[in-house]
Design a protein around this motif. Sequence first.
Motif, PDB file in Angstrom:
ATOM      1  N   GLY A 286      19.113   6.063  26.226  1.00  0.00           N
ATOM      2  CA  GLY A 286      20.478   6.499  25.967  1.00  0.00           C
ATOM      3  C   GLY A 286      20.569   7.998  25.825  1.00  0.00           C
ATOM      4  O   GLY A 286      19.562   8.692  25.631  1.00  0.00           O
ATOM      5  N   ASP A 287      21.797   8.527  25.903  1.00  0.00           N
ATOM      6  CA  ASP A 287      21.992   9.978  25.910  1.00  0.00           C
ATOM      7  C   ASP A 287      22.816  10.494  24.740  1.00  0.00           C
ATOM      8  O   ASP A 287      22.951  11.706  24.559  1.00  0.00           O
ATOM      9  CB  ASP A 287      22.700  10.393  27.209  1.00  0.00           C
ATOM     10  N   ASP A 288      23.382   9.611  23.921  1.00  0.00           N
ATOM     11  CA  ASP A 288      24.380  10.032  22.945  1.00  0.00           C
ATOM     12  C   ASP A 288      23.851   9.962  21.524  1.00  0.00           C
ATOM     13  O   ASP A 288      22.839   9.319  21.248  1.00  0.00           O
ATOM     14  CB  ASP A 288      25.631   9.151  23.073  1.00  0.00           C
ATOM     15  N   ARG A 289      24.566  10.613  20.598  1.00  0.00           N
ATOM     16  CA  ARG A 289      24.193  10.546  19.189  1.00  0.00           C
ATOM     17  C   ARG A 289      24.180   9.117  18.677  1.00  0.00           C
ATOM     18  O   ARG A 289      23.361   8.769  17.831  1.00  0.00           O
ATOM     19  CB  ARG A 289      25.188  11.349  18.357  1.00  0.00           C
ATOM     20  N   THR A 290      25.105   8.300  19.161  1.00  0.00           N
ATOM     21  CA  THR A 290      25.165   6.920  18.689  1.00  0.00           C
ATOM     22  C   THR A 290      23.907   6.144  19.056  1.00  0.00           C
ATOM     23  O   THR A 290      23.575   5.155  18.394  1.00  0.00           O
ATOM     24  CB  THR A 290      26.409   6.209  19.261  1.00  0.00           C
ATOM     25  N   ASP A 291      23.198   6.583  20.090  1.00  0.00           N
ATOM     26  CA  ASP A 291      21.948   5.921  20.478  1.00  0.00           C
ATOM     27  C   ASP A 291      20.820   6.238  19.501  1.00  0.00           C
ATOM     28  O   ASP A 291      19.808   5.517  19.457  1.00  0.00           O
ATOM     29  CB  ASP A 291      21.541   6.337  21.897  1.00  0.00           C
ATOM     30  N   ALA A 294      19.631   3.405  17.346  1.00  0.00           N
ATOM     31  CA  ALA A 294      18.659   2.497  17.962  1.00  0.00           C
ATOM     32  C   ALA A 294      17.271   3.139  18.009  1.00  0.00           C
ATOM     33  O   ALA A 294      16.258   2.475  17.733  1.00  0.00           O
ATOM     34  CB  ALA A 294      19.112   2.111  19.368  1.00  0.00           C
ATOM     35  N   PHE A 295      17.211   4.433  18.350  1.00  0.00           N
ATOM     36  CA  PHE A 295      15.915   5.123  18.364  1.00  0.00           C
ATOM     37  C   PHE A 295      15.260   5.057  16.983  1.00  0.00           C
ATOM     38  O   PHE A 295      14.050   4.843  16.854  1.00  0.00           O
ATOM     39  CB  PHE A 295      16.099   6.592  18.764  1.00  0.00           C
ATOM     40  N   LEU A 305       9.915   1.895  22.127  1.00  0.00           N
ATOM     41  CA  LEU A 305      10.182   3.334  22.095  1.00  0.00           C
ATOM     42  C   LEU A 305      11.562   3.640  22.651  1.00  0.00           C
ATOM     43  O   LEU A 305      12.144   2.871  23.410  1.00  0.00           O
ATOM     44  CB  LEU A 305       9.103   4.099  22.855  1.00  0.00           C
ATOM     45  N   GLY A 306      12.064   4.812  22.241  1.00  0.00           N
ATOM     46  CA  GLY A 306      13.338   5.295  22.736  1.00  0.00           C
ATOM     47  C   GLY A 306      13.142   6.414  23.734  1.00  0.00           C
ATOM     48  O   GLY A 306      12.189   7.197  23.633  1.00  0.00           O
ATOM     49  N   SER A 316      15.797  14.542  18.127  1.00  0.00           N
ATOM     50  CA  SER A 316      15.992  13.128  18.443  1.00  0.00           C
ATOM     51  C   SER A 316      14.864  12.285  17.872  1.00  0.00           C
ATOM     52  O   SER A 316      13.735  12.752  17.684  1.00  0.00           O
ATOM     53  CB  SER A 316      16.041  12.933  19.971  1.00  0.00           C
ATOM     54  N   ASN A 317      15.188  11.029  17.587  1.00  0.00           N
ATOM     55  CA  ASN A 317      14.189  10.044  17.190  1.00  0.00           C
ATOM     56  C   ASN A 317      13.533   9.385  18.397  1.00  0.00           C
ATOM     57  O   ASN A 317      12.681   8.515  18.241  1.00  0.00           O
ATOM     58  CB  ASN A 317      14.833   8.968  16.310  1.00  0.00           C
ATOM     59  N   ALA A 318      13.958   9.759  19.609  1.00  0.00           N
ATOM     60  CA  ALA A 318      13.339   9.220  20.822  1.00  0.00           C
ATOM     61  C   ALA A 318      11.940   9.795  20.990  1.00  0.00           C
ATOM     62  O   ALA A 318      11.627  10.882  20.516  1.00  0.00           O
ATOM     63  CB  ALA A 318      14.186   9.545  22.046  1.00  0.00           C
ATOM     64  N   TYR A 319      11.084   9.043  21.668  1.00  0.00           N
ATOM     65  CA  TYR A 319       9.725   9.499  21.945  1.00  0.00           C
ATOM     66  C   TYR A 319       9.638  10.281  23.248  1.00  0.00           C
ATOM     67  O   TYR A 319       8.863  11.230  23.354  1.00  0.00           O
ATOM     68  CB  TYR A 319       8.774   8.299  22.030  1.00  0.00           C
ATOM     69  N   TYR A 320      10.407   9.860  24.245  1.00  0.00           N
ATOM     70  CA  TYR A 320      10.321  10.456  25.570  1.00  0.00           C
ATOM     71  C   TYR A 320      11.710  10.894  26.029  1.00  0.00           C
ATOM     72  O   TYR A 320      12.718  10.639  25.362  1.00  0.00           O
ATOM     73  CB  TYR A 320       9.720   9.462  26.568  1.00  0.00           C
ATOM     74  N   SER A 321      11.768  11.521  27.189  1.00  0.00           N
ATOM     75  CA  SER A 321      13.039  12.010  27.711  1.00  0.00           C
ATOM     76  C   SER A 321      13.128  11.800  29.215  1.00  0.00           C
ATOM     77  O   SER A 321      12.111  11.663  29.909  1.00  0.00           O
ATOM     78  CB  SER A 321      13.215  13.502  27.396  1.00  0.00           C
TER      79      SER A 321
END
Length: 345
Positions: A286-291, A294-295, A305-306, A316-321
Motif C-alpha cells: 500500500g501507499d497511504d498513511r492508512t496502510d 496494516a504494516f 511483511l509490508g 514507515s512500518n513497511a519493510y520494503y518499498s
Amino acid sequence: MVRFIEENTIPVKNETGDKSKTDATTANTEVLQDLIIDNGEGLINSWVDSMRACSPTHLKSLMKQSSWLTEHPSALDMFEEILHVSEGKQIVMFLDYDGTLSPIVDDPNRAFMSKKMRRTVRKLANCFPSAIVSGRCREKVYNFVKLTELYYAGSHGMDIKGPEQGSKYNDDKSLLCQPATEFLPMIDEVYQKLVAKTNLTPGANIENNKFCVSVHFRRVDEKNWSNLANQVRSVMKDYPKLRLTQGRKVLEIRPIIKWNKGKALEFLLESLGYANCSDVFPLYIGDDRTDEDAFKILRERKQGLGILVSKIPKESNAYYSLQDPDEVMDFLQRLVEWKQLRSGA
C-alpha cells in the motif's frame, strides 16, 4: 470540539506487549483514544501543514534517498530474499487500490486500473488468497477492479465481503463484516451537509464511501485549503462520535470505533483459518498513511511483511518499498510466475 488523529509520526521500531484479539462483534463498542483538539486555528493549521508535508511538491526528505532505501530496500531487488523467508508458508496477499493498483489521479472517479494490471491481479488470486483493502466504499472499488475471485475490504476495512465466485480459497460466499453499521445514518447526514457547505469552493470533492466520507483537496487551489478545512471543521463539531484523519490531500471522516486496515487484515486472516497459524505469510502492499495500520500489525505479529509504494522517502512500518503501480505489477507478476513454476503450471 473535533476529534483528530495525529498520524504524522510513524514509529518504525518493533513494538512488544500484549495484543488483544480482534473481535468483529464488539468492534462498535471500542473507542479509539483520539487526540482531542479545542483550538480551532491550531487544528486547521495542523491539517493543512500535514497535507503540505505529504505532498511530493512540498516534501522535504526526512533522510537521504540512499539511506532510506537501505532501511526500505526495493521489493524487486530483494525478491529472492522475500521468497526465502516465506518458504513453506502460505502467502496471503493484501493490496491497497489507489496509488498501488492504479495511479493517483486528480479525479478519484477516474482512478482506473490498466487491463494488464487486472489480468495480473486475476492470476494472483488464482495463486494465493487475495484481498483489496481500500478507503473507497466496497462497491466502488469492486467496480474498478471487476474481479469476483477477491476479498474486498472497503471503507478502510469497515465493509468486508468474501469472493463471489471463482476463488478456491473460500467456501463461505456469505462472509460479511460491517462493524460500523449503526453509524450509516450519521455518515450520510454528514456527507449531505459537507456537500452543501463546500459547494462554493472550487475543486472541492466530497466522496461518500458508505462507512466514511472523504474530503478531497487534490483539485483545490492550495490557498483555499485552510478555508475548506474550516468548512469541514464547522460541520464536524456537532458529531463527537466521528473522527477525522488526514491522508494524501484528503481528510477522512470515520466512526470512532477501533477498526482500521490492520484490523481488517486480522479479520481476513482469521476468516481464512490463519488466525493462530505460524505457517502463514501475509504480504501487504500500500501507499497511504492508512496502510500503516496494516504494516504495524504485521510487525507486531512478527509475521509477513509490508511493502510501501512511494517514490519519495517516508517514515514507515513497511519493510520494503516499490516506487509506483508499474513496479507493483512487476512484483506481482514475479510472484505469479514463481508460484506457477512451483506448481508445475
